[in-house]
Design a protein around this motif. Structure first.
Motif, PDB file in Angstrom:
ATOM      1  N   GLN A   5       0.862  -1.164   0.000  1.00  0.00           N
ATOM      2  CA  GLN A   5       0.000   0.000   0.000  1.00  0.00           C
ATOM      3  C   GLN A   5       0.907   1.225   0.000  1.00  0.00           C
ATOM      4  N   LEU A   7       1.260   5.754  -1.111  1.00  0.00           N
ATOM      5  CA  LEU A   7       0.613   7.002  -1.480  1.00  0.00           C
ATOM      6  C   LEU A   7       0.760   7.193  -2.982  1.00  0.00           C
ATOM      7  N   TYR A   8      -0.383   7.347  -3.661  1.00  0.00           N
ATOM      8  CA  TYR A   8      -0.396   7.606  -5.095  1.00  0.00           C
ATOM      9  C   TYR A   8      -1.391   8.738  -5.339  1.00  0.00           C
ATOM     10  N   GLN A   9      -0.899   9.833  -5.907  1.00  0.00           N
ATOM     11  CA  GLN A   9      -1.706  11.038  -6.090  1.00  0.00           C
ATOM     12  C   GLN A   9      -2.325  11.469  -4.762  1.00  0.00           C
ATOM     13  N   ASN A  10      -1.492  11.389  -3.720  1.00  0.00           N
ATOM     14  CA  ASN A  10      -1.843  11.824  -2.362  1.00  0.00           C
ATOM     15  C   ASN A  10      -2.975  11.017  -1.729  1.00  0.00           C
ATOM     16  N   GLN A  11      -3.221   9.820  -2.245  1.00  0.00           N
ATOM     17  CA  GLN A  11      -4.245   8.944  -1.682  1.00  0.00           C
ATOM     18  C   GLN A  11      -3.652   7.555  -1.426  1.00  0.00           C
ATOM     19  N   PRO A  12      -4.089   6.878  -0.352  1.00  0.00           N
ATOM     20  CA  PRO A  12      -3.644   5.493  -0.148  1.00  0.00           C
ATOM     21  C   PRO A  12      -4.186   4.596  -1.254  1.00  0.00           C
ATOM     22  N   ARG A  13      -3.301   3.830  -1.857  1.00  0.00           N
ATOM     23  CA  ARG A  13      -3.722   2.890  -2.896  1.00  0.00           C
ATOM     24  C   ARG A  13      -2.972   1.578  -2.710  1.00  0.00           C
ATOM     25  N   THR A  28      -8.153   1.149  -5.644  1.00  0.00           N
ATOM     26  CA  THR A  28      -8.585   1.482  -4.295  1.00  0.00           C
ATOM     27  C   THR A  28      -7.512   1.080  -3.301  1.00  0.00           C
ATOM     28  N   ASP A  29      -7.753   1.323  -2.021  1.00  0.00           N
ATOM     29  CA  ASP A  29      -6.809   0.897  -0.992  1.00  0.00           C
ATOM     30  C   ASP A  29      -7.142  -0.526  -0.537  1.00  0.00           C
ATOM     31  N   ARG A  67       7.024   6.795   0.523  1.00  0.00           N
ATOM     32  CA  ARG A  67       5.612   6.742   0.154  1.00  0.00           C
ATOM     33  C   ARG A  67       4.968   5.399   0.475  1.00  0.00           C
ATOM     34  N   PRO A  75      -9.336   3.610   7.706  1.00  0.00           N
ATOM     35  CA  PRO A  75      -9.472   5.062   7.553  1.00  0.00           C
ATOM     36  C   PRO A  75      -9.500   5.803   8.880  1.00  0.00           C
TER      37      PRO A  75
END
Length: 328
Positions: A5, A7-13, A28-29, A67, A75
């Motif tokens: 997991q 950070l990709y484009q400032n989102q957890p993925r 998605t994460d 990252r 969450p």
């Protein structure tokens, strides 16, 4: 199949590990991916395949740019429970022989720890459908105590020791009907204060309230019964201490199913939507060899089945912990 997991484009993925150099991003994460698998009644591996995107990332760049995230997070960290079991591993052949010899004396002469170990040896692997011996159990904290791979492990100012514990961790998500689902396994550093624990075993609870780390990769599917890894401490670029460790059910007094049963038998650990990180124990510690860690040391735990190593520097530069209590 292994996931990380990040950070990709400032989102957890979540991302599928394609090889040692590349990962393929999912849509998605890991938390929502596992939730999707539960709600659709499909194996997680199938959901991974259906969630793949065309985006591939360089694994080393993710590491260099800090990252990486733990491979499963909630969450809301308050809905992630971090726990573990101890006295579960048989250790190396010589340690195993020594431990077995010590359990042959009369029960009245055994320490509480040896009595607990003996219970596991004699009843920790029950037949299917039967209930085995209860293990030692401890609480570490909620999701806020989890440190991402490559990030610093903090040491509180009141700590007496800061030692690694190379372990396997089971990662779980509780379904909407209260059913625990195992998402997979990860390599972990359970990290404890062994001086505090050694002073009095009744302080075990205090010694475990520390940070921990696991990952970077999540193993989906069956776990091999016999696993061999290496735990090391690197100081100023030089290996200070290194030792192999054994894990997997072939090297344990308890079956994983028995450890899982005795955790999830409690209804309050089956709250829908919660994440659980449960450490399964170890028999290898640098503390046992007289090693005293210091700030800047780097823990490295390697086990090829889990891909890239779990690495965390030790950070002792924390302000003193002060608590001011107010009366309402």
């Amino acid at each position: 199949m292994r996931l990380i997991q990040c950070l990709y484009q400032n989102q957890p993925r979540a991302a599928l590990v394609e090889d040692n150099d590349r990962v393929r991003v999912l849509d998605t994460d890991t938390y929502h991916l596992a939730s999707r698998a539960i709600s659709h009644g499909r194996p997680l591996a199938e959901m991974v395949e259906s969630a793949l995107t065309d985006t591939r990332l360089d694994y080393q760049t993710l590491i260099d740019e800090k990252r990486l995230l733990p491979p499963l997070t909630h969450p809301d960290p308050a809905h992630c429970l971090v726990t573990g079991t101890g006295l579960t591993h048989l250790g190396s052949a010589d340690t195993r022989a020594s431990m077995h010899a010590k359990t042959q004396i009369d029960d009245s002469e055994l320490t509480d720890s040896m009595r607990m170990f003996k219970l596991g040896v004699e009843g920790g692997k029950p037949e299917p459908g039967e209930v085995g011996a209860q293990p030692e159990w401890f609480y570490k904290g909620d999701g806020d105590c989890i440190v991402a791979p490559e990030d610093d492990i903090p040491v509180p100012s009141f700590a007496q020791d800061a030692g690694e514990e190379p372990e396997l961790a089971g990662l779980y998500l509780i379904g909407e009907d209260g059913t625990p689902w195992r998402v997979g396994y990860a390599l972990g550093n359970e990290f404890s204060d062994h001086v505090t624990e050694r002073y009095n075993y009744l302080w075990l609870a205090h010694s475990k309230l520390r940070a921990c780390s696991f990952g970077p990769e999540l193993l989906i599917g069956e776990l091999p019964e016999h696993l061999e890894g290496t735990s090391r401490i690197v100081r100023e670029g030089t290996t200070l201490w290194e030792k192999p460790f054994l894990t997997g059910e072939a090297n344990m007094a308890h079956s994983l199913a028995n450890l899982e049963y005795h955790h999830f038998k409690y209804a309050n650990f089956r709250r829908p939507g919660d994440v659980h990180v449960h450490f399964f124990g170890t028999a290898t510690l640098s503390f046992a060899d007289g090693i005293q860690t210091q700030g800047g040391d780097r823990f490295e735990i390697v086990l090829d089945t889990f891909g890239r190593p779990l690495r965390n520097p030790l950070n002792t530069d924390n302000a003193p912990d002060t608590v001011t209590l107010h009366s309402l």
